[in-house]
Scaffold this motif. Sequence first.
Motif, mmCIF file in Angstrom:
data_model
loop_
_atom_site.group_PDB
_atom_site.id
_atom_site.type_symbol
_atom_site.label_atom_id
_atom_site.label_comp_id
_atom_site.label_asym_id
_atom_site.label_seq_id
_atom_site.Cartn_x
_atom_site.Cartn_y
_atom_site.Cartn_z
ATOM 1 N N ARG A 54 -4.771 -7.012 -5.102
ATOM 2 C CA ARG A 54 -5.184 -6.026 -4.326
ATOM 3 C C ARG A 54 -5.373 -4.924 -5.370
ATOM 4 N N GLN A 55 -6.741 -4.416 -5.124
ATOM 5 C CA GLN A 55 -7.166 -3.191 -6.048
ATOM 6 C C GLN A 55 -7.166 -1.867 -5.269
ATOM 7 N N PHE A 56 -7.011 -1.002 -6.101
ATOM 8 C CA PHE A 56 -6.988 0.418 -5.462
ATOM 9 C C PHE A 56 -7.800 1.538 -6.265
ATOM 10 N N ILE B 100 0.906 -1.177 0.006
ATOM 11 C CA ILE B 100 -0.046 -0.021 0.070
ATOM 12 C C ILE B 100 0.953 1.195 -0.137
ATOM 13 N N SER C 221 -9.138 0.446 -1.053
ATOM 14 C CA SER C 221 -8.214 -0.690 -1.304
ATOM 15 C C SER C 221 -8.920 -1.880 -0.529
ATOM 16 N N GLN D 287 1.016 4.184 -2.931
ATOM 17 C CA GLN D 287 0.957 5.463 -2.721
ATOM 18 C C GLN D 287 1.944 6.327 -2.923
ATOM 19 N N LEU E 225 -6.715 8.126 -1.749
ATOM 20 C CA LEU E 225 -7.086 6.770 -1.778
ATOM 21 C C LEU E 225 -8.369 6.471 -1.438
#
Length: 178
Positions: free
Chosen positions: A167-169, A143, A160, A147, A157
Amino acid sequence: VTPCVKEATTAYLIDELLKQNYLIRGIAVPESIEKFIAGRFRMKNPKISQEKDTFQDKDIDVTLIEEGDLKIEQRIIESFKLNDNELQTFDVVFDEMPLLRYEQSLKNAKCKTTVLGHSLKQGGLLYLQCEGAKDRKQKLALIKSIQDYYPESHFDLVESRRTPFTRQFLFLKVDNTV
């Protein structure tokens, strides 16, 4: 809109956005098959052209596959670039590769981000998908790493989430980057 053509979710979104008359600019990996791309998006008479570009001081091949509001660039993903008139003009970016490389060519950039970050207009959304982390420590590092490419001075953000393999953001661009 700049989807990266790899995942089925992007193909579905491209179809839906084309129905709503969005202009779509996509990136496909070099090993993609042109006929598959044209067929997948039901291109009846695609214009296919070849260009040369440079990336990391080497000549690379770029294939453009175009029809109507859809333009797909088949290229090394990290070599993707924008013309000056395309900066901060995109409403939505779907990045499923992901393209994690800082854009170095902009001299007047207000923050350090990717070419896709600079492509979004203020208020635009960036969906990014990457390989998931195995444990909490790796998740926090992942993460933070993501970022760093989309700094909180210019991107919020929104969310997440973890899926079984990714992992999706979701980022919202809150300030101009150029």
